[in-house]
Design a protein around this motif. Structure first.
Motif, PDB file in Angstrom:
ATOM      1  N   SER A  48     -14.003   3.449 -11.134  1.00 61.78           N
ATOM      2  CA  SER A  48     -13.959   3.007  -9.738  1.00 61.78           C
ATOM      3  C   SER A  48     -13.237   1.671  -9.589  1.00 61.78           C
ATOM      4  O   SER A  48     -12.902   1.267  -8.482  1.00 61.78           O
ATOM      5  N   ILE A  89     -11.448   7.406  -7.404  1.00 64.23           N
ATOM      6  CA  ILE A  89     -12.517   8.048  -8.153  1.00 64.23           C
ATOM      7  C   ILE A  89     -12.084   9.473  -8.457  1.00 64.23           C
ATOM      8  O   ILE A  89     -11.979  10.310  -7.567  1.00 64.23           O
ATOM      9  N   GLN A 115     -23.397   2.168  -7.638  1.00 66.47           N
ATOM     10  CA  GLN A 115     -22.258   3.060  -7.867  1.00 66.47           C
ATOM     11  C   GLN A 115     -22.205   4.169  -6.808  1.00 66.47           C
ATOM     12  O   GLN A 115     -21.131   4.530  -6.332  1.00 66.47           O
ATOM     13  N   THR A 137     -19.193   4.639  -4.256  1.00 70.74           N
ATOM     14  CA  THR A 137     -18.570   5.955  -4.112  1.00 70.74           C
ATOM     15  C   THR A 137     -18.465   6.327  -2.640  1.00 70.74           C
ATOM     16  O   THR A 137     -17.426   6.774  -2.161  1.00 70.74           O
ATOM     17  N   HIS A 160     -15.766   4.535  -0.962  1.00 66.48           N
ATOM     18  CA  HIS A 160     -14.455   5.138  -1.217  1.00 66.48           C
ATOM     19  C   HIS A 160     -14.258   6.360  -0.314  1.00 66.48           C
ATOM     20  O   HIS A 160     -13.200   6.563   0.232  1.00 66.48           O
TER      21      HIS A 160
END
Lengths: 1032, 389
Positions: free
Chosen positions: A227, A237, A278, A282, A285
């Motif tokens: 990442s 990702i 994380q 994610t 993103h």
């Protein structure tokens, strides 16, 4: 004795904990040798993408610390080096360091990277967990400190095949040396700090998870690289197998933690939070990706963590499934991975995911264990460094201290504060030898340039091919020579190399330069170097201006060299325009009151006071109540059996008889005036106000146990809190002996909607007391009603022990709290539904123990307002930076430790107290404080006292003060000690009254005007709304 | 008033200038009389080699009262050119943004200056040219004060359209150069003047209308001085609307609102420097339901808004502004009214400066309740939509 101590410390391990220890020592008058086995310092934190709970970029946060480390005159870094041997005795060790052969001369290499671009050998990049390639000559990451290349001997053709030599041919600095041998260096050290860090658990041993078999099962640390914008996929990702974007990702918790099957008993403390981070990153993103975290207990025991998880759930839609995954296999298509797990209500679920991230645990770093063996330190069965039961930075060997994850798995703030704490122990141990090993800066007379016409020298750096590969540096230098006031301009291979500094000094001398412009890279890393060169050349260091033609030009315009060259010229022209207006600036200084003030006489405050005294400084201890000891007097022992209350009594006696400590009981700090290093504290005592000059202030005002308002507390005599139970265990054990049933309810007052924080210690405390009750009365039925068990780190073993001893644990949800009922005979029972069995339980109890939250002191808010210190949303004191400055307040000179900062264990308070002392001593150990010349000044005529500056200042450094009674007006005034030179007030000031040296309007405007000054016939059409900027 | 040494020599050191000076009132070191005196004793260097010369607000309160008819603002301005040559610059307020914009406008940038005007009927060519001035920049810069000076220009277009005029607004317009002129940057001023004259000439306009008093006097007097006779007429907006007062009166209305109490602040450029005092007042009186009061210091005696040419805004400026706000507030509250009332001005800079000061007023001051409004925004607010008729 003192003449025998050596005022130097060797720090082994260059991760964040070791870096913090090194900086604190170096800033307090000790020489530091920092050993790092990797080619560069930074440790694991340098590999992380973002850090929780703020989701800030990890390496960006670390950057300033690395720069400070690299430029610190008191720190010598031995990277790519290992501890070879240690001899001598505490206070006088001889540490021998093996400098592994890099095959690159550290003195000559300037880190230009030409060698790596030309090296023909590609090698899997272990920094990026083999997800991409690097060259056989490399630096681990671009911001590496030290920025020195290393030849990977295992893969380099010169070593494998005996021919190649390309790097040697191409290196302009003749730094490549294939015949280099390991070098042994011996340094004298009074103390040693082991900050060896951790290595990630290898999940290959857990075959059910398929790591190493299925390419899309990866570890969490690999995910960090994936990442990361600087990682192998440049921040996209992607799945390793097909480089496609996964639409669903699952995190599996406790891989290599809380798993005796794989030989790991302890909890790794950080995985729940990093998995949550994380998942959140994610979602940032791509919000459409499904993120699921499979967990056992959600361990969010740190400051702000529960709120973070709440946000992950409610704002980001991260799904949490309380289940340990049993199997991961590819589905029929072979593209996805099927995860099998059982829900709490016993349903089997097989669910496909595109990618699986294993939340791997923290294991001791083998290199650190090698060092520990050389040092002869005791190691725990799990391979971590064994420490004193209560003083967690003390190892089995005097003079050797430990910090960071090699002591126990821990997160960044805990590692940082332990780094400070270990540094403090080392400093206290070596206090008499302070300032005996550090260089004294030499004074070079400064040439007066006032009244001289500007004579500007311009050096245009090639940076190897970094700049010269794109920009025509010669043309830029020739162009610079034509600019007004430029009397010398030249291009050079490396402006930063040491021979070039000699050349710059020569040119300054020969051409009588009075301004210097270097067109190279960023001032963030290189400005200190060039300023120092100016100083050595007898010029005021502030007559320097750096033009960044690498990051701002060469790197971002690689595809258009002509326009890049044009831009480089413009950037240089702007810098020259500004340089013309530079004036000599002088740092101001003032004398430091070398005395500490500790507010609060509990365990943290007592420890802080004692340690400041051990450091050789006087200290004032102010306690609000009539006795010292605080809440620690009521904690009989820790879970490991250390007698806290007794220790506290002894500590009180020691502090009371310490001639350097002056104690004020029944007193409060009414007001603090002045600034960092020279505060005046007004202390309100029973006999009137006293004032004292102090240099640094440690706030250790403690916390308090919440008085519950539910579960019949205060209405039924048998409903008590954990602190009361502890008292019963120790003073009326017969009550426990007589009892048959005992129920404990966890999270009373914690993790509630308005108090969305975990009190951190309660699970361990309840288990500790339950185990003690079991000791007293083995037949006692104990049930602990909990929401998540949070016995993080090594405390997990007590949780296991409690379960082994037959203590029952029943989980409840916030929405269905246990019900306490009293029958007609007055006996208590607790009712709740067990989520696993679905059964309604009715638990009779002789004693109902409420594990009540830790709250800030009731008057904490008032104190905070009085001292103008910030509080967090729950009323605890707020540290300057949750990750990297956990012991500092934003206000310089103020430090925080103990429960006033947030819930924590007694031994953690001690770690913090010592760490806070290390931070404070970096001020107290100086005779004078220097405040940077780059601070705001206010022109009293121009100032209209509007207060815009005060609103803009984050540091309380500029304030509008009414001095009409003194015959002056209402004006803004700056405290230069508080001012950081950020310039926010300058922008806010409408009149130009507040201005920052060298960032005055005239400097900025000169640059803007010079930018637009020369378009060589081009006509540009500029839309002020920024809609369509066209060039014709 | 012609500036000659002779004229200076007429000075009888009466001190009415310094006594009238709003700056000197708050900042003792500043004295127009001393400046004149220094010049008289051939110590021009003392005046020009010092920042003191930049502290004058050029409000002309001194010169309008000077028994010797000394044009002190012009003398100050001449000294400023000298000071600049000697390297003594003023402290730019707002970081010099308003000084660098005109200089950048002399480069080959073409800005979109008229995008905001698309909702009104405007032209590229035509008889009337509306000189917008700096309002678009002011609107960006002074968001922090929650004011939108560009609304003045919007109001002008509303009013012009209402009286049947579709003016030219132009991207080729640049700064009028007033501030360059008054801060000793003659070269910049002349170049700006040439650009503007050329832009207007190309639009074919015969009449240029100004809502900003500074632009108006700069064109009317200083352009002519620098470039000779202009190929168009210039007219100030209040004068322009005065000529159409009958038509305007039919459009001005008040729909059921309460009466509004107003007082008019004379900008120094429009008042003392140009002598336009009446037309703004007549226009205000033409609005139904307006109760206009007169401040004690009005017309020739009007108090400055505190600063000029975006330089040397200071503690003095604030004191002057507070003084003015209190005066306005007191005037409109003579009968004990608590309402605050509306302080109306016709200069965008007065509007900004007074707003800035009001924002800094302590909450408990009555003047905090004042509304500050530009005259054209006020008028446009009361214009009925007649376009349909």
């Amino acid at each position: 004795m003192s003449s025998h101590l050596i005022g130097a410390v060797t720090v082994i391990g260059g991760g964040i904990s070791g870096i913090q220890a090194a900086l604190d020592l170096a800033n307090s008058g000790f020489k530091v040798y920092l050993i790092e086995s990797d080619p560069s310092v930074g440790g694991v934190m340098a590999k992380l993408d973002k850090t929780f709970p703020t989701n800030d970029c990890s390496s960006c946060m670390m950057g300033p610390k690395l720069v400070e480390l690299a430029n610190h005159p008191n720190i010598e870094i031995f990277a790519y080096s290992e501890l070879a041997s240690v001899s001598g005795e505490p206070g006088r060790f001889e540490v021998t360091i093996r400098k592994k052969a890099r095959y690159v001369d550290e003195e000559k290499c300037v880190g230009c990277g030409i060698c790596a671009t030309k090296c023909p050998t590609k090698v899997l990049d272990e920094f990026n967990f083999n997800l991409r390639y690097r060259k056989a000559i490399y630096v681990p990451f671009p911001q590496a400190v030290p920025l020195i290349y290393t030849i990977d001997q295992k893969h380099c053709r010169m070593f494998t095949k005996g021919k190649c030599g390309i790097c040697q041919k191409i290196c302009h600095k003749k730094a490549i040396d294939y015949d280099q041998k390991d070098l042994f260096v011996t340094v004298p050290s009074g103390a040693i700090i082991l900050a060896g860090g951790y290595s990630p658990f290898n999940p290959r041993v857990m075959e059910e998870l398929g790591y190493g078999r299925w390419p899309n099962v990866i570890t969490a640390i690999e995910y960090e690289r994936i990442s990361s914008a600087a990682g192998p996929f440049e921040g996209h990702i992607l799945r390793p197998s097909d480089r496609e974007e996964p639409q669903s990702i699952a995190w599996i918790q406790c891989v290599g933690s809380r798993d005796l099957m794989n030989g790991v008993e302890y909890c790794s403390s950080v995985c729940c939070m990093y998995a949550t981070k994380q998942a959140m990153v994610t979602k940032e993103h791509d919000l459409s990706v499904d993120t699921t975290i499979f967990y056992i207990d959600m361990r969010a025991h740190g400051k702000g963590f529960d709120a973070f998880i709440d946000r992950a759930k409610s704002e980001y839609g991260v799904r949490y499934v309380r289940s340990r995954v049993s199997r991961i296999v590819p589905d029929v298509s072979g593209k996805r991975l099927e995860v099998t797990y059982v829900t709490e209500d016993q349903k089997f679920v097989t669910e496909p995911f595109d990618m699986i991230v294993l939340s791997i645990g923290l294991c001791p770093n083998p290199t650190a264990i090698d060092a520990a063996n050389i040092l002869g330190l005791s190691v725990t069965p799990h391979g971590f460094i064994e420490t004193d039961q209560f003083h967690l930075t003390r190892t089995s060997r005097p003079g050797v201290f430990v910090c960071g994850a090699i002591q126990e798995p821990k997160d960044i703030p805990d590692s940082v504060q332990q780094g400070s704490s270990a540094a403090e122990e080392a400093m206290a141990f070596l206090a008499p030898a302070r300032n005996t090993m550090v260089p004294v800066p030499t004074q070079i007379p400064e040439r007066n340039v006032l009244g001289e016409e500007p004579r500007i020298g311009v050096f245009v750096c090639h940076c190897g091919i970094n700049i010269a590969g794109v920009v025509d540096v010669k043309a830029v230098a020739e162009y610079a020579a034509t600019l007004p006031n430029v009397v010398y301009a030249v291009n050079c291979m490396f402006a930063c190399s040491s021979d070039q500094q000699m050349e710059i000094k020569r040119v300054i001398e020969e051409y009588k330069l009075n301004r210097l412009v270097v067109a190279s890279c960023t001032p963030r890393t290189h400005e200190p170097l060039f300023r120092n060169t100016l100083k050595e050349a007898g010029l005021n260091p502030y007559l320097f201006e750096q033009a960044n033609i690498r990051e701002h030009v060469a790197w971002v315009h690689q595809q258009e060299p002509e326009r890049a060259t044009q831009k480089a010229k413009e950037v240089v022209r702007m810098s020259v325009a500004r340089a013309r207006l530079l004036e000599p600036l002088y740092d101001s200084s003032y004398e430091v009151s070398q005395r500490g003030l500790v507010i609060g006489g509990g365990l943290a405050g007592l420890t802080a006071a004692q340690e400041i005294s051990r450091q050789g400084f006087e200290v004032i201890l102010v306690e609000k109540t009539d006795s010292l000891g605080g809440i620690a007097k009521h904690i009989y022992q820790t879970e490991s059996g250390f007698p806290v209350a007794q220790y506290t009594q002894e500590l009180i006696q020691a502090v009371e008889s310490d001639p350097r400590i002056r104690i004020f009981l029944n007193s409060e700090v009414a007001e603090i005036k002045g600034a960092c290093g020279r505060f005046t504290a007004i202390i309100r005592t029973p006999w009137g106000n006293e004032s004292a000059h102090v240099g640094a202030i440690i706030v250790a005002t403690g916390g308090t146990e919440f008085k519950p308002s539910e579960y019949l507390y205060g209405q039924h005599d048998s409903v008590v809190t954990q602190l009361s139970l502890e008292k019963i265990i120790n003073s009326e054990p017969e009550k426990i002996k007589e009892a048959m049933h005992l129920v404990m309810i966890q999270c009373v007052g914690s993790r509630e909607p308005r108090r969305l924080y975990c009190s951190r210690i309660c699970c361990t405390m309840a288990i500790k007391n339950a185990l003690r009750c079991k000791e007293i009365n083995p037949s006692l039925n104990i049930t602990i009603l909990y929401r998540d068990i949070r016995t993080f780190g090594f405390r997990e073993r007590y949780y296991r022990e409690a379960r082994i001893k037959g203590i029952r644990f029943v989980r409840y949800e916030l929405g269905s709290k246990p019900q306490v009922v009293v029958d007609s005979r007055g006996t208590l029972s607790v009712q709740l539904r067990d989520p696993i069995t679905g059964m309604l339980l009715s638990l009779p109890t002789d004693l109902l123990v409420l594990t009540a939250a830790i709250r800030p002191q009731e008057d904490q808010k008032e104190l905070a307002e009085r001292l103008r210190l910030p509080l967090d949303e729950h009323g605890f004191f707020l540290e300057a930076h949750i990750k990297l400055r956990p012991l500092d307040f934003t206000v310089p000179g103020f430090f925080i430790c103990g429960l006033a900062h947030g819930p924590k264990f007694s031994y953690e308070s001690v770690v913090q107290a010592k760490g806070a002392v290390a931070r404070a001593v970096s001020i107290l150990s100086r005779k004078r404080m220097f405040s940077d010349a780059m601070v705001t000044t206010v022109d009293p005529f121009l100032c209209r006292g509007c207060g815009e500056c005060e609103k803009a200042c984050s540091f309380g450094a500029i304030k509008v003060i009414d001095r009409r009674t003194e015959g002056k007006g209402i004006r803004a005034e700056v405290d230069p000690a508080l001012c950081t030179g950020c310039g926010a007030c300058n922008v806010a000031c409408p009149t130009g009254a507040a201005s920052l040296a060298h960032f005055r309007d005239k400097h900025i405007l000169a640059m803007i005007e010079s930018l637009t000054g020369d378009f060589e016939g081009e006509t540009r059409e500029l839309d002020i709304r920024g809609l369509n900027v066209t060039t014709t | 008033m012609k500036i000659t040494d002779e004229q200076i020599a007429y000075c009888m050191e009466c001190g009415v200038c310094t006594g009238s000076c709003p700056v000197a009132r708050h900042y003792e070191e500043f004295s127009p009389r001393s400046i004149i005196k220094q010049l008289l004793i051939d110590r021009e260097d003392v005046v020009t080699r010092d920042r003191i010369i930049w502290r004058c607000v050029t409000c002309a309160r001194c010169s309008i009262r000077c028994p010797a008819l000394i044009d002190i603002p012009q003398i100050v301005n001449r000294c400023r050119s000298e000071a600049r040559k000697a390297g003594y610059y003023p402290e730019p307020s707002h970081h010099g943004v308003f000084h660098i914009i005109p200089r950048l406008q002399l480069r080959d940038f073409l800005q979109d200056r008229v995008g905001w005007a698309s909702q009104w009927r405007v032209r590229r060519q035509g008889e009337y040219f509306y000189f917008v001035g700096c309002a678009p920049y002011f609107s960006s810069m002074f968001r922090y004060l929650q004011i939108r000076p560009l609304n003045i220009s919007r109001a002008i277009l509303t009013l012009l359209n209402a009286v049947g005029i579709e003016p030219v607004v132009s991207n080729r317009e640049v700064c009028c150069g007033h501030d360059a002129l008054w801060t000793g940057e003659e070269e910049t001023f002349v170049k700006l003047a040439q650009k503007n004259v050329e832009a207007i000439r190309r639009s074919g306009a015969e009449v240029v209308i100004f809502s900003c008093p500074e632009g108006y006097i700069t064109f009317k007097h200083h352009y002519t001085e620098a470039l000779g006779k202009l190929p168009f007429q210039v007219i100030y907006a209040s004068e322009f609307f005065m000529e159409r007062i009958d038509l305007l009166k039919r459009l001005l209305s008040r729909d059921g609102e309460e009466l509004e109490r107003v007082t008019y602040h004379d900008p120094c450029r429009l008042g003392r420097l140009e002598g336009i005092y009446d037309s703004p007042r007549i226009l205000l009186d033409a609005v139904p339901g307006v109760e206009r009061m007169e401040m004690e210091r009005s017309r020739e005696n009007a108090l400055c808004c505190g600063t000029s040419a975006w330089i040397e805004c200071s503690s003095c400026s604030k004191s002057i502004q507070f003084d003015r706000l209190e005066e306005a507030s007191d005037t409109m509250a003579l009968d004990g009214s608590e309402e605050g009332g509306i302080l109306i001005t016709s200069c965008p800079k007065c509007y900004i400066h007074l707003n800035c000061a009001r924002a800094a007023l302590p909450e408990d001051r009555v003047a905090k309740k004042l509304q500050i409004e530009d005259i054209y925004v006020f008028l446009a607010r009361h214009v009925t939509e007649i376009q349909d008729k």
